[in-house]
Design an enzyme around this catalytic site. Structure first.
Site, PDB file in Angstrom:
ATOM      1  N   TYR A   1      44.270  34.299  57.614  1.00 49.48           N
ATOM      2  CA  TYR A   1      44.946  33.511  56.578  1.00 49.48           C
ATOM      3  C   TYR A   1      44.240  32.159  56.395  1.00 49.48           C
ATOM      4  O   TYR A   1      43.939  31.741  55.270  1.00 49.48           O
ATOM      5  CB  TYR A   1      46.413  33.317  56.976  1.00 49.48           C
ATOM      6  CG  TYR A   1      47.167  32.278  56.173  1.00 49.48           C
ATOM      7  CD1 TYR A   1      47.653  32.566  54.902  1.00 49.48           C
ATOM      8  CD2 TYR A   1      47.403  31.000  56.696  1.00 49.48           C
ATOM      9  CE1 TYR A   1      48.353  31.607  54.168  1.00 49.48           C
ATOM     10  CE2 TYR A   1      48.097  30.043  55.973  1.00 49.48           C
ATOM     11  CZ  TYR A   1      48.572  30.353  54.715  1.00 49.48           C
ATOM     12  OH  TYR A   1      49.265  29.402  53.997  1.00 49.48           O
TER      13      TYR A   1
ATOM     14  N   GLY B   1      45.702  33.985  66.576  1.00 53.14           N
ATOM     15  CA  GLY B   1      45.565  33.148  65.377  1.00 53.14           C
ATOM     16  C   GLY B   1      46.608  32.047  65.311  1.00 53.14           C
ATOM     17  O   GLY B   1      46.610  31.252  64.368  1.00 53.14           O
TER      18      GLY B   1
ATOM     19  N   VAL C   1      59.342  29.913  61.654  1.00 56.01           N
ATOM     20  CA  VAL C   1      60.035  29.971  62.943  1.00 56.01           C
ATOM     21  C   VAL C   1      61.559  29.806  62.820  1.00 56.01           C
ATOM     22  O   VAL C   1      62.329  30.526  63.469  1.00 56.01           O
ATOM     23  CB  VAL C   1      59.397  28.929  63.919  1.00 56.01           C
ATOM     24  CG1 VAL C   1      59.537  27.510  63.423  1.00 56.01           C
ATOM     25  CG2 VAL C   1      59.958  29.046  65.293  1.00 56.01           C
TER      26      VAL C   1
ATOM     27  N   ALA D   1      50.748  30.986  44.442  1.00 59.01           N
ATOM     28  CA  ALA D   1      50.895  32.409  44.783  1.00 59.01           C
ATOM     29  C   ALA D   1      49.951  32.773  45.918  1.00 59.01           C
ATOM     30  O   ALA D   1      48.767  32.432  45.889  1.00 59.01           O
ATOM     31  CB  ALA D   1      50.604  33.270  43.559  1.00 59.01           C
ATOM     32  N   ALA D   2      50.482  33.443  46.921  1.00 63.69           N
ATOM     33  CA  ALA D   2      49.697  33.772  48.109  1.00 63.69           C
ATOM     34  C   ALA D   2      50.529  34.686  48.992  1.00 63.69           C
ATOM     35  O   ALA D   2      51.725  34.830  48.784  1.00 63.69           O
ATOM     36  CB  ALA D   2      49.364  32.497  48.886  1.00 63.69           C
TER      37      ALA D   2
ATOM     38  N   ASN E   1      55.003  37.887  41.212  1.00 61.80           N
ATOM     39  CA  ASN E   1      55.222  39.340  41.267  1.00 61.80           C
ATOM     40  C   ASN E   1      56.445  39.708  42.122  1.00 61.80           C
ATOM     41  O   ASN E   1      56.694  40.880  42.374  1.00 61.80           O
ATOM     42  CB  ASN E   1      53.975  40.073  41.801  1.00 61.80           C
ATOM     43  CG  ASN E   1      53.691  39.754  43.257  1.00 61.80           C
ATOM     44  OD1 ASN E   1      54.348  38.904  43.854  1.00 61.80           O
ATOM     45  ND2 ASN E   1      52.724  40.440  43.838  1.00 61.80           N
TER      46      ASN E   1
ATOM     47  N   LYS F   1      42.302  30.660  53.073  1.00 56.01           N
ATOM     48  CA  LYS F   1      42.590  29.365  52.434  1.00 56.01           C
ATOM     49  C   LYS F   1      41.307  28.529  52.353  1.00 56.01           C
ATOM     50  O   LYS F   1      41.040  27.890  51.334  1.00 56.01           O
ATOM     51  CB  LYS F   1      43.665  28.603  53.226  1.00 56.01           C
ATOM     52  CG  LYS F   1      45.077  29.157  53.047  1.00 56.01           C
ATOM     53  CD  LYS F   1      45.570  28.955  51.627  1.00 56.01           C
ATOM     54  CE  LYS F   1      47.042  29.312  51.469  1.00 56.01           C
ATOM     55  NZ  LYS F   1      47.469  29.337  50.075  1.00 56.01           N
TER      56      LYS F   1
HETATM   57  P1  NAD Z   1      56.427  32.201  49.355  1.00 58.56           P
HETATM   58  O1  NAD Z   1      56.025  33.540  49.930  1.00 58.56           O
HETATM   59  O2  NAD Z   1      57.868  31.877  49.310  1.00 58.56           O
HETATM   60  O3  NAD Z   1      55.783  32.016  47.914  1.00 58.56           O
HETATM   61  C1  NAD Z   1      54.645  32.708  47.459  1.00 58.56           C
HETATM   62  C2  NAD Z   1      55.000  33.278  46.089  1.00 58.56           C
HETATM   63  O4  NAD Z   1      53.847  33.929  45.543  1.00 58.56           O
HETATM   64  C3  NAD Z   1      56.097  34.342  46.170  1.00 58.56           C
HETATM   65  O5  NAD Z   1      57.082  34.071  45.210  1.00 58.56           O
HETATM   66  C4  NAD Z   1      55.370  35.650  45.873  1.00 58.56           C
HETATM   67  O6  NAD Z   1      56.238  36.591  45.262  1.00 58.56           O
HETATM   68  C5  NAD Z   1      54.234  35.167  44.978  1.00 58.56           C
HETATM   69  N1  NAD Z   1      53.063  36.044  44.984  1.00 58.56           N
HETATM   70  C6  NAD Z   1      52.378  36.488  46.065  1.00 58.56           C
HETATM   71  N2  NAD Z   1      51.364  37.275  45.679  1.00 58.56           N
HETATM   72  C7  NAD Z   1      51.385  37.315  44.317  1.00 58.56           C
HETATM   73  C8  NAD Z   1      50.596  37.967  43.336  1.00 58.56           C
HETATM   74  N3  NAD Z   1      49.582  38.769  43.681  1.00 58.56           N
HETATM   75  N4  NAD Z   1      50.915  37.809  42.028  1.00 58.56           N
HETATM   76  C9  NAD Z   1      51.967  37.020  41.662  1.00 58.56           C
HETATM   77  N5  NAD Z   1      52.752  36.375  42.553  1.00 58.56           N
HETATM   78  C10 NAD Z   1      52.468  36.523  43.874  1.00 58.56           C
HETATM   79  O7  NAD Z   1      55.630  31.125  50.230  1.00 58.56           O
HETATM   80  P2  NAD Z   1      55.737  29.536  50.243  1.00 58.56           P
HETATM   81  O8  NAD Z   1      56.081  29.143  51.615  1.00 58.56           O
HETATM   82  O9  NAD Z   1      56.552  29.051  49.107  1.00 58.56           O
HETATM   83  O10 NAD Z   1      54.207  29.151  50.019  1.00 58.56           O
HETATM   84  C11 NAD Z   1      53.702  28.672  48.780  1.00 58.56           C
HETATM   85  C12 NAD Z   1      52.247  28.298  48.973  1.00 58.56           C
HETATM   86  O11 NAD Z   1      52.130  27.249  49.956  1.00 58.56           O
HETATM   87  C13 NAD Z   1      51.368  29.431  49.459  1.00 58.56           C
HETATM   88  O12 NAD Z   1      50.103  29.301  48.859  1.00 58.56           O
HETATM   89  C14 NAD Z   1      51.247  29.177  50.941  1.00 58.56           C
HETATM   90  O13 NAD Z   1      50.084  29.742  51.495  1.00 58.56           O
HETATM   91  C15 NAD Z   1      51.210  27.663  50.971  1.00 58.56           C
HETATM   92  N6  NAD Z   1      51.622  27.080  52.248  1.00 58.56           N
HETATM   93  C16 NAD Z   1      52.901  27.217  52.675  1.00 58.56           C
HETATM   94  C17 NAD Z   1      53.276  26.663  53.887  1.00 58.56           C
HETATM   95  C18 NAD Z   1      54.689  26.750  54.410  1.00 58.56           C
HETATM   96  O14 NAD Z   1      54.948  26.285  55.516  1.00 58.56           O
HETATM   97  N7  NAD Z   1      55.639  27.316  53.669  1.00 58.56           N
HETATM   98  C19 NAD Z   1      52.328  25.983  54.687  1.00 58.56           C
HETATM   99  C20 NAD Z   1      51.021  25.893  54.216  1.00 58.56           C
HETATM  100  C21 NAD Z   1      50.676  26.430  52.991  1.00 58.56           C
END
Ligand code: NAD
Length: 323
Positions: free
Chosen positions: A145, A281, A184, A78-79, A32, A149
């Protein structure tokens, strides 16, 4: 194999999409664009015969349920990954993490889709009693968060048992690299661009965590596909995905200042709690035990946490100054 990537325009999702296309898979991205960007999907756009993009919100039924695509595998990314914001706004975290995961699972059940890989997080462990923390450690999140998860993991595993869906849960450490828009390093660079004289650090700087470079992350996510084959049914796997070492926030601040060639920056530490956390948190110490994924998938990280931080600062500076 036909693969659906939710959150495919985001930081990790877009790198994953690029890699899946390089491997010759047929990919469908749903996002989205709440934090992702179409700019991240240039490879997908240029290969429109094998890669499609739908911009929609997974919370809405018409986003997923009426697509003319039934994948063999869903990478569910997505999250809303903002740990700090989940304290102020639990409802958003619930909607974007738990509700969205439920919609994805219902789509799988109704379309008889058998395989899912889910990006969970090290935050499910909370303040771990044992470090390095292995997959069988108790789940005790200290952030909304992390709780979202953990709840999503349980829901996915229950669907595995009831509907014979194969699930792989990857509990990610801090993932860093190009295209990241939170965390960070991204914060420090942006603060220093605004004011190179002073860097305000949330916490006492002694928070110590493990950081994994995006290339190492994508490699592991790609290798995970091999767990699915015609014969498996109701597979339930959980793997930690992180680095073998860790690094303090203070060291990260010093690396960022050095890489930006800013000699005289004053670092100010702002602990939120008496034990030096940056926000409610904030897990102060995080190092995952990654023996299981190393042994079972034959994966191992190439860059240490420190090397990953240095590479990421270079990546992000290049991106910022090229735009
Ligand atoms: P990000 O925010 O770059 O990617 C999340 C994507 O999901 C975004 O493109 C956002 O637009 C999309 N999105 C969010 N809500 C949506 C919805 N309702 N409908 C459609 N699309 C939606 O984050 P990221 O760092 O790439 O994280 C990807 C995944 O990995 C996530 O699930 C996150 O929780 C998990 N994660 C990331 C990290 C990290 O350090 N980056 C660590 C642990 C877990």
């Amino acid at each position: 194999m036909r693969i659906l990537v939710t959150g495919g325009a985001g930081f990790i999702g877009s790198h994953l999409t690029d890699r899946l296309l390089d491997r010759g898979f047929d990919v469908y991205v749903i996002d989205n664009l709440s934090s992702g960007s179409i700019k991240n999907l240039s490879k997908c756009v240029s290969q429109s015969n094998r890669c499609r993009i739908k911009i929609c919100d997974l919370k809405n039924d018409d986003c997923l349920f009426n697509i003319d695509y039934t994948p063999d595998l869903i990478y569910h990314l997505a999250a809303n990954p903002d740990v700090r914001a989940s304290y102020q706004d639990p409802q958003t975290s619930f909607n974007e993490n738990i509700l969205v995961t439920f919609k994805v699972l219902e789509f799988m059940r109704k379309r008889n889709i058998k395989n899912i890989i889910f990006t969970s997080s090290s935050t499910v462990y909370g303040d771990a009693i044992k470090i390095p923390t292995s997959e069988d450690h108790p789940i005790k999140p200290i952030s909304i968060y992390g709780a979202c998860k953990a709840a999503s993991e349980i829901m996915i595993q229950t669907y595995s048992r009831l509907y014979k869906i194969n699930s792989v849960i990857l509990r990610l450490a801090n993932i860093i690299g190009s295209r990241s828009t939170h965390g960070v390093i991204y914060d420090f660079i942006n603060k220093l661009r605004k004011n190179p004289e002073v860097l305000e650090v949330l916490g006492d700087g002694m928070q110590k965590k493990s950081y994994l470079y995006i290339d190492d992350t994508i490699k592991a996510m790609e290798m995970t596909i091999d767990l699915f084959n015609e014969d498996v049914e109701g597979l339930e796997k959980v793997y930690n995905l992180g680095n073998e070492d860790w690094i303090t926030v203070k060291e990260i601040a010093e690396i960022v200042i050095k890489e930006m060639n800013l000699g005289d920056t004053k670092i100010i530490y702002k602990p939120y709690t008496s034990d030096g956390r940056g926000w409610p948190g904030d897990v102060k110490f995080m190092l995952l035990d990654i023996e299981k994924i190393k042994k079972e998938l034959g994966w191992r990280p190439e860059k240490s946490s420190r090397e990953a931080v240095i590479a990421t600062v270079k990546d992000l500076l290049k991106e910022l100054f090229n735009t």
